[in-house]
Design a protein around this motif. Structure first.
Motif, mmCIF file in Angstrom:
data_model
loop_
_atom_site.group_PDB
_atom_site.id
_atom_site.type_symbol
_atom_site.label_atom_id
_atom_site.label_comp_id
_atom_site.label_asym_id
_atom_site.label_seq_id
_atom_site.Cartn_x
_atom_site.Cartn_y
_atom_site.Cartn_z
ATOM 1 N N ASP A 234 8.862 19.674 -2.606
ATOM 2 C CA ASP A 234 9.754 19.301 -3.706
ATOM 3 C C ASP A 234 9.040 19.117 -5.038
ATOM 4 O O ASP A 234 9.630 18.636 -6.005
ATOM 5 C CB ASP A 234 10.534 18.027 -3.353
ATOM 6 C CG ASP A 234 9.620 16.835 -3.071
ATOM 7 O OD1 ASP A 234 8.389 16.997 -3.106
ATOM 8 O OD2 ASP A 234 10.152 15.737 -2.793
ATOM 9 N N GLY A 235 7.757 19.476 -5.091
ATOM 10 C CA GLY A 235 7.007 19.333 -6.333
ATOM 11 C C GLY A 235 6.581 17.917 -6.635
ATOM 12 O O GLY A 235 6.063 17.637 -7.721
ATOM 13 N N LYS A 236 6.789 17.007 -5.669
ATOM 14 C CA LYS A 236 6.399 15.608 -5.850
ATOM 15 C C LYS A 236 5.669 15.096 -4.610
ATOM 16 O O LYS A 236 5.810 15.648 -3.521
ATOM 17 C CB LYS A 236 7.628 14.731 -6.104
ATOM 18 C CG LYS A 236 8.357 15.051 -7.402
ATOM 19 C CD LYS A 236 9.537 14.129 -7.605
ATOM 20 C CE LYS A 236 10.279 14.452 -8.903
ATOM 21 N NZ LYS A 236 9.452 14.172 -10.089
ATOM 22 N N MET A 237 4.892 14.031 -4.811
ATOM 23 C CA MET A 237 4.294 13.319 -3.695
ATOM 24 C C MET A 237 4.650 11.849 -3.818
ATOM 25 O O MET A 237 5.171 11.398 -4.843
ATOM 26 C CB MET A 237 2.770 13.522 -3.665
ATOM 27 C CG MET A 237 2.356 14.927 -3.262
ATOM 28 S SD MET A 237 0.579 15.083 -2.918
ATOM 29 C CE MET A 237 0.482 16.827 -2.521
ATOM 30 N N GLU A 238 4.408 11.109 -2.749
ATOM 31 C CA GLU A 238 4.800 9.702 -2.690
ATOM 32 C C GLU A 238 3.615 8.799 -3.056
ATOM 33 O O GLU A 238 2.566 8.861 -2.420
ATOM 34 C CB GLU A 238 5.313 9.363 -1.289
ATOM 35 C CG GLU A 238 6.721 9.860 -1.009
ATOM 36 C CD GLU A 238 6.886 11.364 -1.067
ATOM 37 O OE1 GLU A 238 7.883 11.846 -1.622
ATOM 38 O OE2 GLU A 238 5.995 12.088 -0.552
ATOM 39 N N LEU A 239 3.806 7.990 -4.073
ATOM 40 C CA LEU A 239 2.812 7.003 -4.486
ATOM 41 C C LEU A 239 3.145 5.682 -3.814
ATOM 42 O O LEU A 239 4.280 5.196 -3.908
ATOM 43 C CB LEU A 239 2.839 6.828 -6.008
ATOM 44 C CG LEU A 239 2.082 5.611 -6.575
ATOM 45 C CD1 LEU A 239 0.576 5.771 -6.382
ATOM 46 C CD2 LEU A 239 2.423 5.413 -8.057
ATOM 47 N N ILE A 240 2.171 5.104 -3.120
ATOM 48 C CA ILE A 240 2.371 3.796 -2.509
ATOM 49 C C ILE A 240 1.205 2.888 -2.891
ATOM 50 O O ILE A 240 0.042 3.273 -2.791
ATOM 51 C CB ILE A 240 2.524 3.896 -0.970
ATOM 52 C CG1 ILE A 240 2.803 2.513 -0.371
ATOM 53 C CG2 ILE A 240 1.326 4.554 -0.314
ATOM 54 C CD1 ILE A 240 3.256 2.571 1.076
#
Length: 304
Positions: free
Chosen positions: A222-228
């Protein structure tokens, strides 16, 4: 034979449980039957037979690269592919101890089943992360427990598999709880600063075998990654709240920041150690991470 497509097969026998390449003949047969000319090499670090050198040698020639090894091996192969003039299809036969990335792509851990996917699976283009001058498939992380994967003894991992990570994490629990890093984090829609015990940019619901983002809608294309980000606790009560939130996958906890990002910059007061896809990723005070949309196409068990 001249009109056959070339398939470069790279095998790291030392990865994970040491079983990479056990079914190499079955893989070669499947590739041959599919119209490929299999070219098989072992990966031997410190020699001419490294992922980087072999991939570069077959740039513009190979139409498929098959990687048999762990997530770290796949990281080296993918990094080499990102520098290719013509990127071929990638296939992965996981032989590591956790295989987080493969699990999210529907690639089975059984070698024969994974070999079937490598030849007959569905091509899927996934997002790649770039951390400063290095690429990663599914995670870049700092802080508590982030070094467990690359610091755990390989022989222990070979014998115990994922249990080795758990043992190492427990052994380091006291110092990890006391760890904190002061950082300023900037994204397109977020700027925050504080003390953190852990931070990661992920493209997988599972990291180190722990399903931190199991309840999140993690899409790998989706062109994004998850920042945690996990804030440093000030007392035992806050430690318990953080552990509870992680156990149930509650990314809305007051101690956890969760965002989808396509670019993020970390500024720390001192050199901070990072891990990339389970391997040591270097130390830095300023770390820039960006998402490269659908950079690599891999054979998967995904449908549709």
């Amino acid at each position: 034979m001249a009109d056959r497509k070339k398939a470069l097969v790279l095998i790291n026998r030392k990865a994970g449980m040491g079983k990479a390449g056990n079914e190499v003949m079955q893989l070669v047969e499947k590739l041959g039957a599919k119209g490929y000319e299999p070219i098989v090499y072992p990966i031997i670090p410190g020699t001419e037979l490294t992922s980087e050198k072999l991939v570069a040698e077959y740039d513009t020639e190979a139409e498929l690269i098959v990687c048999s090894g762990g997530d770290g091996t796949l990281n080296h192969v993918m990094n080499a592919m990102m520098n290719m003039e013509k990127r071929p299809l990638l296939a992965y036969i996981p032989a590591g101890s956790t295989n987080d990335f493969a699990r999210g792509l529907g690639i089975p851990s059984g070698h024969l089943a994974a070999a079937e996917i490598a030849v007959e699976g569905e091509p899927f283009s996934y997002d790649v992360g770039k951390m400063n001058d290095h690429y990663f498939n599914y995670v870049a992380a700092f802080g508590a427990f982030s070094k467990v994967s690359y610091a755990t003894d390989q022989e222990l991992k070979n014998v115990l598999g994922y249990a080795a990570y758990v043992i190492s994490a427990i052994a380091e629990l006291p110092q990890n709880i006391g760890y904190n890093c002061h950082m300023k984090i900037e994204t397109d829609d977020l700027t925050e600063e504080g003390d953190y015990i852990f931070g990661a940019v992920c493209n997988s619901a599972s990291v180190g075998g722990m399903k931190l983002l199991e309840n999140a809608d993690v899409q790998q294309d989706d062109g994004k990654m998850e920042l945690i980000l996990i804030r440093a606790p000030k007392n035992i009560g806050e430690i318990n709240l953080i552990l509870t939130a992680l156990a149930v996958g509650d990314v809305n906890s007051n101690f956890i920041t969760f965002r989808q990002v396509n670019k993020v910059t970390f500024y720390s007061d001192e050199n901070t150690s990072w891990t990339i896809d389970g391997e040591y990723g270097g130390d830095a005070r300023t770390t820039e991470i960006e998402v490269i949309d659908k950079a690599i196409t891999i054979m998967t068990g995904k449908k549709g």
